[in-house]
Structures are given as C-alpha cells and as structure tokens.
Design a protein around this motif. Structure first.
Motif, PDB file in Angstrom:
ATOM      1  N   LEU A 147      -4.250   6.932   7.401  1.00  0.00           N
ATOM      2  CA  LEU A 147      -3.297   7.238   6.348  1.00  0.00           C
ATOM      3  C   LEU A 147      -2.407   6.009   6.304  1.00  0.00           C
ATOM      4  O   LEU A 147      -2.165   5.793   5.252  1.00  0.00           O
ATOM      5  N   VAL A 148      -2.114   5.329   7.231  1.00  0.00           N
ATOM      6  CA  VAL A 148      -1.311   3.800   6.861  1.00  0.00           C
ATOM      7  C   VAL A 148      -2.028   2.975   6.663  1.00  0.00           C
ATOM      8  O   VAL A 148      -1.542   2.211   5.435  1.00  0.00           O
ATOM      9  N   ASN A 149      -3.357   2.471   6.716  1.00  0.00           N
ATOM     10  CA  ASN A 149      -3.691   1.721   6.063  1.00  0.00           C
ATOM     11  C   ASN A 149      -3.755   2.509   4.718  1.00  0.00           C
ATOM     12  O   ASN A 149      -4.108   0.778   3.232  1.00  0.00           O
TER      13      ASN A 149
ATOM     14  N   LEU B 209       3.190   2.319  16.348  1.00  0.00           N
ATOM     15  CA  LEU B 209       3.495   3.442  15.424  1.00  0.00           C
ATOM     16  C   LEU B 209       4.147   4.552  16.192  1.00  0.00           C
ATOM     17  O   LEU B 209       5.535   5.165  15.856  1.00  0.00           O
ATOM     18  N   TYR B 210       3.780   5.461  16.688  1.00  0.00           N
ATOM     19  CA  TYR B 210       3.868   7.072  17.573  1.00  0.00           C
ATOM     20  C   TYR B 210       5.515   6.883  18.214  1.00  0.00           C
ATOM     21  O   TYR B 210       6.106   7.288  17.754  1.00  0.00           O
TER      22      TYR B 210
ATOM     23  N   ARG C 197       0.786  -1.060  -0.092  1.00  0.00           N
ATOM     24  CA  ARG C 197      -0.440  -0.291   0.006  1.00  0.00           C
ATOM     25  C   ARG C 197       0.982   1.313  -0.005  1.00  0.00           C
ATOM     26  O   ARG C 197       0.099   2.042  -0.456  1.00  0.00           O
ATOM     27  N   HIS C 198       2.087   1.321   0.284  1.00  0.00           N
ATOM     28  CA  HIS C 198       2.821   2.366   1.270  1.00  0.00           C
ATOM     29  C   HIS C 198       3.575   2.776  -0.084  1.00  0.00           C
ATOM     30  O   HIS C 198       3.616   4.089  -1.303  1.00  0.00           O
ATOM     31  N   ASP C 199       4.114   1.595  -1.111  1.00  0.00           N
ATOM     32  CA  ASP C 199       4.552   2.154  -2.307  1.00  0.00           C
ATOM     33  C   ASP C 199       3.711   2.677  -3.788  1.00  0.00           C
ATOM     34  O   ASP C 199       4.171   3.334  -4.256  1.00  0.00           O
TER      35      ASP C 199
ATOM     36  N   ASP D  99       5.615   8.185   5.240  1.00  0.00           N
ATOM     37  CA  ASP D  99       5.948   8.120   7.254  1.00  0.00           C
ATOM     38  C   ASP D  99       6.673   9.759   7.771  1.00  0.00           C
ATOM     39  O   ASP D  99       5.402   9.812   9.155  1.00  0.00           O
ATOM     40  N   GLU D 100       6.692  10.612   6.492  1.00  0.00           N
ATOM     41  CA  GLU D 100       7.090  11.764   6.808  1.00  0.00           C
ATOM     42  C   GLU D 100       5.727  12.512   7.553  1.00  0.00           C
ATOM     43  O   GLU D 100       5.600  12.887   8.632  1.00  0.00           O
ATOM     44  N   GLU D 101       4.434  12.396   6.625  1.00  0.00           N
ATOM     45  CA  GLU D 101       2.970  13.028   7.331  1.00  0.00           C
ATOM     46  C   GLU D 101       2.817  12.188   8.446  1.00  0.00           C
ATOM     47  O   GLU D 101       2.429  12.999   9.646  1.00  0.00           O
ATOM     48  N   ILE D 102       3.331  11.608   8.434  1.00  0.00           N
ATOM     49  CA  ILE D 102       2.162  10.287   9.669  1.00  0.00           C
ATOM     50  C   ILE D 102       3.666  10.638  10.924  1.00  0.00           C
ATOM     51  O   ILE D 102       2.550  11.279  12.529  1.00  0.00           O
ATOM     52  N   ARG D 103       4.269  10.723  10.654  1.00  0.00           N
ATOM     53  CA  ARG D 103       5.344  11.421  12.040  1.00  0.00           C
ATOM     54  C   ARG D 103       5.185  13.048  12.781  1.00  0.00           C
ATOM     55  O   ARG D 103       4.980  13.658  13.694  1.00  0.00           O
TER      56      ARG D 103
END
Lengths: 363, 488
Positions: A184-186, A227-228, A95-97, A191-195
C-alpha cells in the motif's frame, strides 16, 4: 475519480529535491535505468518528475505515472548519492500525492483495493494458518508473521521456516494476520489506511502475549520496524528468520550443491544484515558456496521490490534476469520471498530456511 | 512537434527509440546545470546513418537538435532552450577497435569514460583525462566540451587525446576529421574545432582517441597551511622546481571545516590544504616526495603528511571528494553550479581565492573553493537558499565579480566545464575579439542554426534563466551587477 493534483507530501521533501545536484551518480547503479536507458527512468529523472509535479509544470499523465512507479525502491541510489539526498522519501511522496489525487495505475488500484477489502492481494480466501494446517495458539512466546507472499505464492518457504521452528521446539504460533501494508505504501495509499492495518496486526500479536515476532519477508519486517512504529508502540521484538536461527544449533547433512547468495535489498542495504544468512549457509557441511560478482552493499536488485512489476512486469523480469546471470548456473539462496518469486523465473532459487530444512539430519 | 515529423523519426530509429511523452520530454530538458527547458521529442539512435538521417530531417524542417551524452554538463549544454529534438547517444556505446600497438582506440560517442577505461586497463592502457563525473560522463560529451579533471597538470585535457573523429555536420553530411596517426599536419585541424564546440557545429558519431600506458606507483603528500599565500607559494614552488605532480588538489577553509564537521575527517583545521599526487617509478616518487615535503615546510606548512599506503591515500582522496556531500549537509542551503570552474595562471590562485572570500562576504553567500590547483583550475561551490529569489540575485552579482577577478588575473571563464548558458555572458566579454570569427564559423557550418541553438555567443539573456529551482527570479534587464569591476 481524479481530483486536482496537490503536492501535499511533496511539499515536505522540497529541500531534498533542491539538494539533488543532478550529478547523475545514481544512474550508474540503478538496475532499472541500466535496463531501460531512458534518463527519465533513472533516480535523477524521477526526482525531476517529482519536481515537475510539485511545481505543476507537468500533468500526471500515464507516462509520468509509469516512470514514477518504475522503481524497485532498492535504495541503491540513496546509498550512492554524494549529496545524501533521501531519494526514496521523494519517490514515496510523489506516489502518495498521485494516489491521493486519483492518478493511479490500474493495477496498483486493483491490488490496493484487494488488500484493503480482503487483507491480501493474491485472492487468498482462507486464513493463512489454514494453508499450513496449524491453528493459532492463544498465547505463545514467538509468533511467525509469514506475510502474503509466503502464504499465497511461496508456501515452501513458509513450510521450511515452520518446520525449522518446530524442529527446534520453539513455543510459537501462527497468526490471523493481514497484509503488512508495504504494497500500500508502494502504491501511495494514505497513512490512515495503513494505520488501521498496523493497529490490527499489532493487536493480533499483542493479544497472544508474544515477545518476539519473526519474519521470512524483509519488507514485512520493515513495515513493522519503520512504518508501524510511526503509528503505534511495538510491545514485542522483531527479527528476521536469518537472525533468529543464529541462536540455535542445527545438525545438518552434507551436500555438494553449488550455491550462491542474493542479498535482498530490504534485508541487506536497509538493515545491514549481510553476515547472518551467509553464516547459516556455511553451516551446511561441504556446501559449495561462491559469491556473485556484486554482493552485500553492491548487490543488484531482484527486480520485484517496490511492487514495480505491477507497473512494468517485463522490466521486473529483465532486472531479475540480469541478477541471475551473476549466479552462473548456481542455485541462488536468498532470504526474501519476493526476491525468490521473481528470480526463480530465470533460474533455480530457494530460501535460506528451505536450504536448512531440506538438509536437516533425519533422526 | 508535428506528428508527421515524429513518424519520420520513428521510421529512422524505430518507434521504441522515439518519445514525445510528457515524462521523457520533461526530463530530457535537464542536465546537471541550474537550467531546464522542455524538449519536443527525444530520439535514441544506434548507428551513424541514423544520426545523419535525423539531422537531415531536422535541417530540412529547421528543427533544433541538441546532442546529449551523460547529461552531466554543468552549464546547460544539453538543455534544449529552443525545444526541438534531443538526440541521446545512450545507445551508441560500442568500442569499435582497441589498437594498443598504434596507441589509439576508436569508440562511439555514448561510451562512458570509466567503462572505456575498464576495457583499456585490461591491456594496461587508459584514456587519462579523469573528470569527477567519469562514472557517468560519455566520451562524446567530454570531447564536445573538452572536459578534463584533476590530472590535467601532467596528462592534459580531452583535446590532447583526440586524434580524429567522424561527425555528422548540421546538413546531415558525414565528415571524417583528423586521423588515426600520432602526427598530422594535413591542413586545418578541424577535429580540434569540434572539441569544445558544445554540440553547436555537428554531432560526433565516432572518436579516435590516443591512449597511454597506465602509470605505475603513486604517493600522496598532504600539506596544511595557516595562510592561503603559503599554500600558493608551495604550489608554485613545486612546479617551478620542477616537479610535475600527477595531481595537485586544493581546498580552502570553508571546504576543510565542512568535511571535518560533516564526516569527522582527520584533516588539520587550517586555512588551506594542498594534496599532491606523485606517480612514476618508486625511486622517482621517493625523490620527489622528499622535494615536495621540503618545499611545503619551507613555505611554512603547519603540517606535512606523506603516504604511499593505498588505504591511507584512498582515505585522503575520499575526504577531498567529501566536499560536495559536506556542503549539501548544510541546512537551508543547496550547492548550485554558478561560476564553478574558472582557470587562472597557477601562481594567481591565492589572489583569486582571497578575492572570492571577500566577494562571498560582500554578498552574504557561502563560496567554497577547491580544485585542481596544479593547473590553475578552481571550483567554487555557491551555496544558496534556492527558494529565495533575492539570494539568487546576490549570487548572480557575485558571479559577475568573480569573473571580473578571474579576467583581471589573466584567467579564463571555464577551465573544464564549458560555457553553454550559465557562463555565456562572461565568455562573450572575455573573448570579445574572437566572437566574430566564432559566429562566422557557426554560420558557415550550420546555415540554418539547428545545432544546439541559443548557446555560447548566441545566449542573449541573463544567467538566471529557465531555472530548475523553485525561486522565481525576475530578469531586470541589466547585465550581472558588478561585472567588469575588479575586486582588490
């Protein structure tokens, strides 16, 4: 904009894909596969699609995207895999790629953009604490992180949880929270946005001197715990409300309501929290409780996990219907707003906190 | 695939049961083997008539048809190596008739082994072959492959339970083979011809299976040995006594060490463990248990344990089943299905295992051997770095030597997993004097060669073809190195 597909994160799960012996054990208990019956909709099928993307043998067209996202991330396949393959890591990498290269299902893209610009995916314009009429305190011992689903789609759960916390006299506060980032992970957002989201939420809690955060939503809790913690230290404890309420006595009214309990995948299978909700239900005097056929580690999925309904709403509802059949007309008690939201399409559902709050002895 | 043919397929089974999507044609090109090849179209019929219409259409246009059950074949049976139509039986799952008084059940081919047994067990009956993949394998696939499992020593293989079947022949005509009677001397036993034909002679659309009463009680004897030959002696002596156990499972040191190290299983560190399951009446079990314990001790077992406690027995069985995950836990190695189910005469097991160990050493690969020792059927797990083409070539060479040993011991290439692609060159060598007959039968029934083409005797290439792993293994044009040479 679609860029060239690059298997950036899939590169890190090649060993996992190779370890899969394709034995098909995961087909037996995958609720999505059991509904659709196409091998490509099974965990094994998704591993193969991820492999095809990794090698470049297949183009990420709509059919591939749909199959990759037709998964509730319930984790049953991982639990049952004889070779202990980390299947969810493979699915998340795919999903990420895909997302990174711009291969996106339209609904996930819209949903993610909303979260990134508005802090929630449900058109919620006002701060969440306003919905419940309670301003955040400057400092408090405990914070209640309600999550988007409770705030904007299942506020009764939030009212019940807040009601119980206040009834127990806990020094608590609501928060200026933003979406936890799980959707968002789904979707596969970077990662940058999630960070950024992680830091924002953690800072908001830290600034209020909070020692413990409690959650109604197991997925929100999972974001914080799993995650965090990859991005930042958590200077507070995290607990699901069914754990938190264990520590308090509650005087409850009798009820003869016929109920059963649905184990949310992220609470049960992921954290092994099976007994706590049952103990809370059992505190209600006279309650008529019967387990469903498949419970605890073997519980079926509600159908809403992994933001799957964005990819295939009808499928999510069908998976939920299958689960609700096991309730056999009983009220389903659960401990997750996502589960409640999907299961209630097919029957009567309420949260553990709602059951407790509505049965509190009136003073 | 010609769009007009897809349209015709849609007209037969409905558009919702036909797919030419990238995702579906790719995934339906895999099974549990090391191979994969893309399909052109996937269809999921529900009724026999639909299967017949699909096959007639395919025959008219000379399109390959590959039947697929659970997709758990280990040798590439369901891999459409020539493209074409993959016909999935996932929607053909009906139990048509349960007749315990006549000792049979009639089923559609897509019913899963364990699902069928759940229904039969309510009547205290069951279908005895118990493949390891029983939770996912379909009865149609089991019949087409003559699958079996750990209880074959006492209860036989799938072929022993097939009384009759309905088959769509390669021309699309329907044929009813066999009977619904226990006995049948009426002409050629054509149902037996279809058993093990791996989808090359027709598509099974209904099966009449003999069923058996569920055996009563069970007990397990576990014996550990410091010498493979002592384990082999025990296996032979138990059978020659005669005690016919319901299962007799074997694990070599590689397997034992792996399960102990990965899961801290309470097994003795030893060269070999034999687990013997006894079933029947309590008195019979008690007698046999004593006999088996004495045989193992006399053969020099370093430890013998017995149990009839269901919990303890389940723990031992789980430890045996933990072999695969334990192997998977090994870093930088993956378990691949190569030379995975040879059968040898029961008394030859120690010779075979000793030879496999030597071959593993020679080619610097890990070969773990376990299996159904009671019927001479061994499973070798090859552990390779699947990213490394050289490791694959060493594996291929080892496979050749393994089969050379198997043949020299009077064994056969496949005991229960079938031939398809991965074992084709070795089956051809082993059965060279019957190949002409097999080819003649195939031509007679399937003149246009549409049914699962390119498999068995038709497979021309080497076994490392269409690999579903990242390594690019070049075919060097030579048959597997070492094939035909025995290892002393």
């Amino acid at each position: 904009m679609m860029a060239e597909f690059k298997p950036n994160r899939l590169n890190s799960v090649v060993d996992e894909m190779n370890t899969c012996t394709a034995c098909a054990t995961c087909l037996v208990t995958c609720d999505v596969f059991q509904v659709l019956q196409w091998d490509s909709s099974s965990p094994r099928g998704r591993v193969q699609l991820a492999y095809g993307l990794y090698t470049g043998e297949i183009e990420p067209d709509n059919s591939v995207l749909t199959r990759i996202y037709q998964c509730t991330k319930c984790g049953r396949c991982e639990q049952d895999c004889p070779s202990s393959v980390k299947l969810l890591d493979i699915f998340e990498a795919a999903r990420h790629d895909l997302f990174e290269a711009g291969y996106r299902l339209e609904k996930y893209e819209k949903f993610s953009n909303k979260i990134l610009t508005e802090g929630n995916p449900y058109n919620g314009e006002e701060p969440r604490w306003k919905i419940f009429g309670r301003e955040p305190k400057e400092r408090a011992e405990v914070a209640y992180f309600m999550g988007c689903k409770v705030a904007f789609q299942e506020p009764e759960m939030g009212r019940a949880t807040i009601g119980l916390i206040e009834h127990l006299g806990v020094d608590y506060t609501l928060l200026d929270e933003t979406c936890c980032g799980a959707p968002l992970v789904n979707a596969g957002v970077s990662d940058e946005e999630i960070r950024k989201i992680a830091e924002e939420n953690v800072r908001e809690i830290e600034n209020r001197g909070v020692r413990k955060v409690i959650f109604s939503c197991p997925s929100c809790m999972m974001s914080f715990r799993d995650l965090y913690s990859e991005f930042t230290d958590l200077p507070f404890e995290t607990e699901h409300e069914v754990e938190f309420f264990q520590n308090f006595g509650l005087e409850l009214e009798h009820t003869d309501e016929k109920v059963t309990y649905h184990d949310p995948c992220h609470l049960g299978r992921h954290y092994g929290i099976y007994d706590e909700p049952r103990k809370l239900i059992a505190r209600v005097p006279n309650i008529n409780f019967v387990e469903m056929e498949n419970t605890r580690e073997k519980a079926l999925c509600c159908g809403a996990g992994g933001s799957m309904k964005l990819a295939d709403k009808e499928l999510g509802i069908k998976v939920g219907e299958k689960r609700m059949k096991e309730a056999d007309g009983r009220t389903v008690i659960t401990a997750c707003p996502n589960c409640k939201n999907n299961l209630k399409i097919s029957g009567r559902v309420k949260g553990v906190s709602e059951l407790l709050y509505e049965n509190l002895k009136k003073e | 695939m010609d769009p007009s043919i897809v349209k015709e397929l849609e007209a037969i089974v409905g558009p919702e049961n036909v797919s030419t999507s990238v995702a579906d044609t790719y995934v339906f090109g895999f099974d549990s083997s090391i191979h994969r090849h893309k399909a052109d179209v996937v269809v999921m019929p529900v009724r026999t008539e639909e299967v017949s219409d699909i096959v007639k259409l395919a025959n008219r246009h000379r399109i390959p048809v590959v039947a697929r059950g659970g997709g758990t074949g280990l040798s590439g049976h369901a891999v459409p190596v020539k493209g074409g139509i993959v016909l999935s039986t996932r929607r053909m799952t009906k139990i048509i008739d349960v007749r315990v008084e006549d000792l049979y059940v009639r089923v559609q081919p897509g019913i899963i082994n364990d699902d069928l047994n759940k229904v039969l067990m309510k009547r205290n009956f069951y279908f005895p072959p118990t493949p390891g993949s029983g939770k996912v394998a379909t009865i149609g696939g089991m019949v087409a492959n003559n699958a079996s499992g750990m209880r074959a020593i006492k209860y036989g293989a799938t072929r022993d339970y097939v009384m009759g079947m309905e088959v769509v022949l390669p021309t699309g005509e329907l044929a009813h083979l066999g009977t619904r009677t226990i006995k049948n001397s009426s002409g050629y036993q054509l149902d037996r011809l279809i058993v093990g034909s791996e989808g090359t002679l027709g598509i099974i659309t209904e099966i009449t299976l003999r069923i058996m009463p569920v055996p009563g009680n069970k007990a397990l004897v576990l014996a550990a040995f410091d010498d493979l030959r002592k384990a082999g002696q025990t296996i032979s002596d138990v059978i020659a006594y005669p005690v016919i156990p319901s299962a007799m499972e074997f694990m070599d040191r590689t397997c034992i060490d792996a399960v102990i190290s990965a899961f801290n299983v309470n097994f003795p560190h030893s060269e070999a463990i034999v687990m013997i399951e006894l079933d029947g009446h309590l008195a019979e079990i008690a007698d046999n248990m004593e006999i088996v314990e004495k045989i193992a001790s006399d053969a020099g077992a370093i430890e013998v344990r017995s149990s009839d406690d269901p919990k303890e027995m389940a723990e031992w069985v789980a430890a045996r089943k933990a072999v695969l995950p334990a192997m998977s836990a090994m870093p930088n190695k993956a378990s691949v299905a190569l030379a995975d189910d040879m059968s040898v005469p029961i008394s030859k097991i120690p010779d075979a295992v000793v030879a496999f160990h030597e071959i593993a050493k020679k080619y610097d690969i890990i070969i773990a051997t376990y299996g159904h020792a009671g019927d001479g059927n061994l499973h070798t797990k090859f552990l390779l770095d699947v990213n490394d083409a050289k490791a694959w070539k060493r594996g291929e060479a080892a496979v050749g030597e393994v089969y050379a040993v198997v043949n020299s011991l009077g064994g056969t290439t496949s005991g229960e997993h079938g031939i398809a692609i991965t074992k084709a060159p070795y089956m051809r060598k082993e059965r060279k004097d019957t190949l002409a007959a097999m080819i003649a039968i195939k031509k007679a029934l399937d003149p246009n060669n549409i049914m699962n083409p390119g498999k068995l005797f038709e497979w021309e290439g080497l076994i490392l073809a269409d690999l579903r792993y990242p390594a690019e293994v070049e075919e060097d044009g030579h048959p597997a190195e070492g094939f035909g040479e025995g290892v002393e």
